[in-house]
Design an enzyme around this catalytic site. Structure first.
Site, PDB file in Angstrom:
ATOM      1  CD  GLU A 112      24.441  38.552  71.869  1.00 24.30           C
ATOM      2  OE1 GLU A 112      25.339  38.013  71.202  1.00 24.30           O
ATOM      3  OE2 GLU A 112      23.445  37.936  72.296  1.00 24.30           O
ATOM      4  CG  HIS A 238      17.377  36.355  65.810  1.00 26.05           C
ATOM      5  ND1 HIS A 238      17.799  37.490  65.146  1.00 26.05           N
ATOM      6  CD2 HIS A 238      18.330  36.088  66.737  1.00 26.05           C
ATOM      7  CE1 HIS A 238      18.955  37.877  65.648  1.00 26.05           C
ATOM      8  NE2 HIS A 238      19.296  37.045  66.616  1.00 26.05           N
ATOM      9  NE  ARG A 289      17.878  37.500  70.524  1.00 28.71           N
ATOM     10  CZ  ARG A 289      18.562  36.367  70.464  1.00 28.71           C
ATOM     11  NH1 ARG A 289      17.937  35.209  70.557  1.00 28.71           N
ATOM     12  NH2 ARG A 289      19.871  36.373  70.316  1.00 28.71           N
ATOM     13  CG  HIS A 350      16.453  32.372  67.094  1.00 26.51           C
ATOM     14  ND1 HIS A 350      17.434  31.836  66.287  1.00 26.51           N
ATOM     15  CD2 HIS A 350      17.089  32.823  68.210  1.00 26.51           C
ATOM     16  CE1 HIS A 350      18.616  31.964  66.885  1.00 26.51           C
ATOM     17  NE2 HIS A 350      18.424  32.537  68.056  1.00 26.51           N
ATOM     18  NE  ARG A 385      17.094  32.125  73.434  1.00 26.49           N
ATOM     19  CZ  ARG A 385      18.164  32.528  72.737  1.00 26.49           C
ATOM     20  NH1 ARG A 385      19.322  32.739  73.352  1.00 26.49           N
ATOM     21  NH2 ARG A 385      18.066  32.745  71.440  1.00 26.49           N
TER      22      ARG A 385
END
Length: 551
Positions: A112, A238, A289, A350, A385
């Site tokens: 990811e 997100h 992100r 998110h 994060r």
């Protein structure tokens, strides 16, 4: 009902359930949860849980990736402890019956954004649901655990009224008040130790991947009780939530498309097929992100488009149905064939990187009160994060907190604590103007999306703060006049959280990680610090400085 227990846990995600199973071995546990035990942010987690489970990976590389994503605000000692504990917690989940996907005899490890190695364990694209399935089964089988579903926590019970103590005084937490939806009464739950595991606050924003229960209840209750909160300006959006206008929110805007899609080769494109992330970051579509979400937001504003597209058509239909069965089926029901057509996506709120300040065992600044999971700020995430570190943090902190509590068993008997004074509704009357609640709810969420979203400015933050001051006064007046309902409790909480997010955002005179202010767009090394708020230092608030309860 016996409202006393050794341990009271508010919330039923991976953090709360993990802690409950450990604490049930040394005492009685009450779990108070807003919905059924399977309705939480954990249950909605598609991607997976990040942990070093391969000889091709290392703890040091996972630490480095986490710190890089955190943009200078991670607490390196906390990062190391949590990531080092990760593999053991994953093995514990497997021992409890969690069935992670495999490739042959080996665990299937996904890639990811922000990760340099494949380290994301998953159960297809329904990892959170699988983890909760196993944990809930264990919870239901344990004789020392009582679960109170569909109860809405109102406020923490403290030894003294928060207004009678200052920041230097100790004010022990004794439990919480919660609304029983069947009786309509507010009940007192007392315990030797209270653990907040209430998750995040995505519903503060108009568009979110979070379920309806994510209204920041734990953060708001902790603040009103006098706890310290940190870094609330760092709200992770997100990059890829399904854009499907004309359908219900559940089937459309709230449906998250896991970052693992890009980890397996998916690319972000415009309507004409041109790539959005090409040349913007060395990792392009696998950039952290915050970078991807800002790139999409800027592209949509520049072109006037309602959405962008996530293209996974380079993968075979069989592969997509096998690796992402839930996403494939959901899109198919909406008429989107992801094997042939790019998927329309937009960013959505998110995850909260900030929260109630804790140490690495979950202790807050209030004795007797712990916070674990997304409600807490441990220092792991910093300003942004790293993907799939959230379930990791929940599992590790649920375990660490329970062990810290268990190491000090002196005085754990709940019968040593007097019952809290019953909730006093005062002169409150039944709700007769629900439209007031609905209007304020919708206005706050729209306000936060427009003014305190992916890109902020000094002017937008000032406008939002001024408007929230007026809304807060309306809500406070309505709160004290009216008998409590779930909607009113949640409205009070999202209004307070919105106010605190803005306070933190206005105090940070730079752009870093998830916080981007167009009036100070560069990072400033003099601002490498946490934003701190508590009721003793945050100034007058219509919502934050109210007494913790009608009692």
């Amino acid at each position: 009902m016996d409202p006393r227990s050794d341990f009271l846990i508010l919330g039923s995600g991976i953090a709360g359930l993990s802690a409950a199973l450990e604490l049930a071995e040394i005492g009685s546990v009450s779990i108070v949860t807003k919905k059924e035990t399977v309705s939480s942010n954990t249950n909605h987690a598609q991607g997976g849980i990040a942990a070093v489970m391969s000889p091709l990976d290392s703890i040091e590389e996972h630490i480095a990736d986490t710190i890089t994503a955190g943009a200078g605000l991670c607490n390196e000692a906390v990062v190391r402890k949590i990531i080092e504990d990760g593999p053991e917690r994953v093995r514990s989940l497997i021992d409890r019956g969690v069935k992670f996907s495999k490739e042959g005899e080996d665990l299937s490890l996904g890639l990811e954004g922000g990760h340099s190695k494949r380290r994301v364990l998953h159960a297809g694209d329904l990892t959170g649901r699988e983890i909760e399935r196993a944990l809930v089964a264990a919870i239901n089988a344990h004789p020392n655990i009582s679960v109170y579903e569909n109860h809405v926590a109102v406020d923490l019970i403290t030894e003294h009224r928060p207004s009678t103590v200052d920041a230097s005084s100790e004010n022990r937490c004794l439990g919480a008040y919660a609304l029983n939806p069947v009786s309509g009464k507010v009940e007192s739950f007392t315990a030797r130790i209270t653990l907040l595991a209430t998750g995040g606050a995505g519903k503060v924003y108009l568009y979110t991947s979070n379920p309806d229960i994510a209204t920041g209840d734990g953060m708001a209750m902790a603040y009103r009780a006098g706890a310290e909160l940190r870094n609330l300006e760092f709200v992770q959006f997100h990059p890829t939530c399904l854009f499907a206008p004309g359908v219900t929110e559940e089937a459309g805007r709230r449906f998250l498309l896991t970052e693992a899609l890009r980890g397996e080769g998916g690319i972000l494109v415009r309507a004409d097929g041109s790539r959005i992330m090409k040349g913007l970051h060395p990792r392009e579509d696998l950039a952290p992100r915050d970078i991807v979400a800002r790139a999409i937001d800027a592209d949509m504003k520049r072109t006037g488009s309602e959405c962008v597209y996530l293209d996974v058509t380079m993968k075979s239909r069989d592969y997509l149905k096998d690796r992402f069965p839930n996403i494939y089926a959901r899109c198919e029901r909406l008429g989107i064939d992801i094997a042939k057509d790019p998927i329309p996506v937009v960013p959505a709120a998110h995850f909260f990187c900030g929260g109630v300040q804790t140490d690495t065992e979950g202790r807050t600044t209030i004795p007797g009160l712990y916070a674990i999971g997304e409600v807490a700020h441990t220092g792991l995430h910093g300003a942004n994060r790293l993907a799939s570190n959230s379930l990791l943090e929940g599992a590790v902190l649920g375990y660490r907190a329970s062990k810290a509590i268990g190491d000090d068993r002196e005085g754990l008997r709940s019968d040593q604590f007097p019952l809290a004074k019953a909730w006093d509704p005062g002169e409150a009357v039944p709700e007769d103007e629900a439209i007031v609640v609905r209007q304020d709810w919708e206005e706050i969420r729209q306000l936060m999306w427009n003014y305190v979203g992916i890109v902020r400015s000094d002017r937008r933050l000032e406008l939002a703060s001024n408007r929230l001051r007026a809304i807060g006064a309306e809500i406070a007046d309505h709160y004290w006049r009216t008998l409590l309902t779930r909607d009113l409790i949640e409205l009070r909480n999202i209004a307070l959280l919105a106010e605190l997010i803005i306070k933190c955002a206005r105090s940070r005179r730079e752009s870093r990680g998830l916080h981007f202010n167009s009036d100070c767009p560069e990072s400033n090394n003099e601002c490498v610090r946490d934003s701190i708020v508590n009721r003793y230092s945050s100034g007058k608030s219509h919502l934050g400085n109210q007494e913790a309860a009608r009692r």
